[in-house]
Each structure stands twice: as C-alpha cells, then as structure tokens.
Design a protein around this motif. Structure first.
Motif, PDB file in Angstrom:
ATOM      1  N   GLN A 193       2.186  -5.112 -10.260  1.00 48.20           N
ATOM      2  CA  GLN A 193       1.571  -6.083  -9.352  1.00 48.20           C
ATOM      3  C   GLN A 193       2.523  -6.425  -8.201  1.00 48.20           C
ATOM      4  O   GLN A 193       2.135  -6.439  -7.027  1.00 48.20           O
ATOM      5  N   SER A 194       3.777  -6.703  -8.537  1.00 46.81           N
ATOM      6  CA  SER A 194       4.763  -7.045  -7.511  1.00 46.81           C
ATOM      7  C   SER A 194       5.057  -5.863  -6.601  1.00 46.81           C
ATOM      8  O   SER A 194       5.263  -6.022  -5.394  1.00 46.81           O
ATOM      9  N   THR A 248       2.964  -3.519  -5.740  1.00 43.19           N
ATOM     10  CA  THR A 248       1.840  -3.399  -4.811  1.00 43.19           C
ATOM     11  C   THR A 248       1.965  -4.391  -3.660  1.00 43.19           C
ATOM     12  O   THR A 248       1.736  -4.055  -2.496  1.00 43.19           O
ATOM     13  N   VAL A 249       2.356  -5.624  -3.997  1.00 44.60           N
ATOM     14  CA  VAL A 249       2.544  -6.661  -2.967  1.00 44.60           C
ATOM     15  C   VAL A 249       3.635  -6.237  -1.983  1.00 44.60           C
ATOM     16  O   VAL A 249       3.480  -6.361  -0.760  1.00 44.60           O
ATOM     17  N   ARG A 279       2.568  -2.973   0.173  1.00 42.32           N
ATOM     18  CA  ARG A 279       1.527  -3.316   1.154  1.00 42.32           C
ATOM     19  C   ARG A 279       2.093  -4.237   2.237  1.00 42.32           C
ATOM     20  O   ARG A 279       1.753  -4.094   3.420  1.00 42.32           O
ATOM     21  N   GLY A 280       2.952  -5.160   1.842  1.00 41.68           N
ATOM     22  CA  GLY A 280       3.569  -6.056   2.811  1.00 41.68           C
ATOM     23  C   GLY A 280       4.433  -5.309   3.810  1.00 41.68           C
ATOM     24  O   GLY A 280       4.416  -5.598   5.007  1.00 41.68           O
ATOM     25  N   GLU A 288       8.171 -14.691  -5.882  1.00 42.07           N
ATOM     26  CA  GLU A 288       7.921 -13.768  -6.992  1.00 42.07           C
ATOM     27  C   GLU A 288       8.619 -14.250  -8.263  1.00 42.07           C
ATOM     28  O   GLU A 288       8.076 -14.122  -9.366  1.00 42.07           O
TER      29      GLU A 288
END
Length: 453
Positions: A335-336, A338-339, A342-343, A361
C-alpha cells in the motif's frame, strides 16, 4: 441501448466487408469513409489478408495513412509488409512526421533506412531529425508539422497561410510566433485570430507568455506541463529558444498510458508481460528474472525461521501466526509503495514535504498496527486462552505494521534519489523485505519472553 448500438455497428461492419468482398468499389468507399477514423481502424482489424489487399487498392495512400496511424505498432509492421513498396512510401509521405518516426524506431534499422531513402527528401530529413533524439525525450515525440507565423505578419496574411497549410499541420488551435532568428517569442490562439481585425499585426495580438519545453525534457515531465496548463499542445524549443516543433495532447495521452502500464508492470514484477498477445513461453521469459530473484530472497526468509528454530521448537504454537505476520507486513508495505510510486510519478512528493510524508506513513502504520494488535489479542485470548501469547503476537503485529509501512514508502524514494525508476521497487520485492522484517521482530519478541510462555 448500448447493445442495440453494437448490433447496428456489427451490421454496418458486415455490410462494408460484404461490399469489399463483392469488389463494389463505389459503395465500399462511400460506407467506409463515412465513418470516424477510429471506427475505420476498428473495422480494418476485422479484415482478413485478402480483404486488406483489396483495401490497399481501393483506398488512397492518404486515406490509408490515417488508418495506419491508428494501428498498434506490432500490427503496423504486419500491414506494412503486405503493402506494395510504392504505395507504402506514398503513405509515409502523407503521415505526420512524429508518427513515421515512431514506427521506424520500432522496426529493423536496415528496413527503416530503406523507407527513409524512398521518402520525399524533405520529409525524410524531418523524420531523421526526430529519430536522432534520445528515447522518451520531448524531441523524440514532437512533430514538426506545425504552422508558425512571423511578428510582422498581418491577420489577413495569417488567414491566407492557414488556408494553404492547415491541412498538413497536426494542430491549428495555437499558432506560434517566431522572430527573424527563428526564436519563439509569442503565441496566437485561433480565437484571437478570428476576433482580430484583418489589418492587425501578429505582434499586436499575440501573447508573450509562452510556456515551452526544452528538446531534452523527459516525456513524462512534458505530460505534467500539458496537464498543469490544460494545453492542447506545447512548443518544443532548443537551448537557444529556437522553435523546433510541438507536442500534442493526444500523443501525450498515449505516452502517459504507456508509462502507467510500465509502472504497473514494475510494481507487480511483471515487466513487459502485460501484453495479452504474448504466448505463455514469452510471458514466462519476461517474468522469470524477478521470480528467480525473489526465490533467492525467499531463502532469507527461511534463514530467519531457521535461526529461531529453538524458539519455534519450544513453542510450536508460534508457527500458527507466521503467515499472518508475513501477510500483514507485505500488505501494508505494498500500500505504501503504491502511494510513493504514484506520488513520484505525479510530482506530488516535494523535497520539503518528505519528512512530513514519512511521519504520516509512520503514524498510519502505528494506528493500523494498534487496531490489529487489539483485535488479535482479544481473538487469541478467547481461542487459545493464553494472554501472553496474545501479547507477543499483538505487539509483534504493532511493530511490524509500523515499520513495514515506512519501509514500503521509503525504499522507492531512495531508489528514485539514485536516479533509478522507483517502480522497480516492486510489490513482491517490498513484500519479501517486510516478511523478513516481520519475522525478525516476531521471533525476537517471542525469544525474549519465551521463559514466561
């Protein structure tokens, strides 16, 4: 409604194919060319080889150029090989230079040279120039098929120029203004041109607030510029600010789609294997390097378990919760990841906001761990009637989720700092790293409290 529309399209397609099979030139052209260019492409895909050869005969090279541009690159290669060399050369002369360059960079270099030698000299020079730029730069994706105007032109003269050259230009919504040294000095929109008096000069109606991109800018950064300013096109300039070409929004949309696909492939450790037309063997070859690498990393996980073998033998019940610890660590890490990826892709992670995002986070991981710890302590206490075991598993879960969240976020940022694509910090890689971290935490806590179990 949609089904009826699809049925109408299917009947229309069958009618076109029937007219083609019957060699009814007039009706075929009337039906086929009445469609939108993308619909023409869709129907062209339904033609068999014999029907395609008839289409080459019935359609002009200019009409075929539009269809050819809409095809996928692997289909373009197949279609090109079916064409007569003179017909294909005429078609390439009718295509926009950036589309020709894109095709030629994907095929055999010797074949590309042959095509360039047969094309009109002026068109060939323009295509070669585009092909000389490094891959994935503004220069490599721009088109030189544009209309530029001079400071001293009158609106009436620009109107006349548009009538003569608009057909061969890729976009006419913006007209870029150059000075005597071919430097970009302004831009005139089509709206400005329509509303201005015919006697006005370009200099009096142009805007000098021109946003341009350098020829060596990365194509993803060009996409961000176009998105930020809501442009339909952006001019490309040299270091001396000479106007070289333009990049249109439709080309950027295709590129950003490719970049997003590549990111998803890298994140899932499936680089190059998302093409559904690949065979099983080809797919396996592309995925194998990551899988083999992750297999060896998996040995480290086994090594951690082996290191704490005595603890595991003493309290066999600890093994029941190993999958849960590993899965939880991998899930929050992905999950982290992906963040972070994408960021970085969207440019949302700035240098001054790095510490703030790490804290975010860390906080998120802590609260996720806290919620999971409370739930698992209650559950284990009820099922196994062992509150100390419940505390060991719960605290391990709290620490693991807190650390794994930060690991999943930081690793791609570090990779990006080293000037590598952050997407290579794939989900499986992060999962494996967090598996090892989670097991070390779990068994370390269990070993420290083993005497009380």
């Amino acid at each position: 409604m949609h089904r009826l529309q699809d049925q109408k399209k299917e009947r229309f397609k069958n009618r076109i194919i029937n007219r083609l099979d019957q060699k009814d030139l007039k009706t075929f052209r009337s039906l086929y060319l009445s469609l939108h260019s993308q619909d023409q492409v869709d129907i062209f895909y339904a033609f068999n080889e014999e029907q395609r050869k008839l289409a080459y005969y019935y359609l002009s090279s200019k009409e075929m150029a539009i269809i050819f541009t809409g095809l996928e690159i692997e289909d373009q290669e197949k279609i090109y090989r079916e064409m007569d060399i003179n017909y294909s050369t005429e078609m390439f002369n009718e295509m926009f230079t950036d589309d020709v360059a894109m095709f030629l960079t994907e095929i055999d270099p010797e074949q590309a040279e042959e095509i360039l030698s047969l094309m009109e000299p002026n068109r060939s020079r323009k295509v070669k120039r585009l092909m000389s730029y490094a891959d994935e730069t503004a220069g490599s994706i721009m088109t030189t098929d544009l209309i530029y105007i001079s400071l001293t032109d009158t609106v009436a003269e620009v109107h006349e120029k548009l009538r003569d050259k608009a057909v061969s230009a890729e976009i006419v919504y913006y007209l870029y203004v150059i000075d005597e040294e071919q430097k970009l000095v302004g831009v005139v929109s089509l709206r400005d041109l329509i509303t201005a008096a015919l006697t006005d000069t370009v200099e009096s109606i142009m805007s000098t607030k021109v946003i341009s991109v350098p020829e060596d800018m990365d194509q993803e950064d060009v996409g961000k510029i176009i998105k930020k300013y809501d442009f339909l096109a952006v001019p490309v300039v040299s270091r001396q600010n000479h106007l070289l070409g333009i990049i249109t929004v439709d080309d950027i949309m295709d590129i950003l789609e490719e970049e997003t696909t590549e990111d998803f492939e890298d994140i899932s450790a499936a680089s190059g294997s998302t093409d559904i037309d690949l065979t099983g063997i080809e797919t396996a070859k592309k995925r194998a390097p990551w899988i083999v690498t992750l297999t060896f990393l998996g040995l480290l996980t086994g090594g951690v378990i082996g290191y704490f073998e005595e603890t595991l033998e003493s309290v066999v019940l600890l093994s029941v919760f190993i999958p849960m610890i590993m899965d939880s660590a991998g899930n929050v890490g992905t999950q982290s990841l992906t963040v972070a990826v994408r960021g970085l892709a969207l440019g949302n992670i700035k240098r001054d906001g790095f510490i703030r995002l790490i804290k975010r986070e860390l906080t998120a991981g802590f609260y996720l761990g806290l919620i999971s710890m409370i739930a698992i302590i209650i559950l284990i206490s009820i099922i196994y009637q062992n509150w100390l075991l419940a505390v060991i598993v719960g605290v391990s879960l709290l620490c693991t989720l807190t650390i794994s969240t930060v690991v999943g976020f930081v690793i791609p940022l570090v990779i990006n700092k080293l000037n590598f694509d952050p997407a290579i910090a794939s989900g499986p890689f992060i999962t494996t790293v967090n598996d090892i971290v989670g097991l070390i935490i779990y068994f370390s806590i269990a070993t420290a409290l083993m005497a009380f179990l």
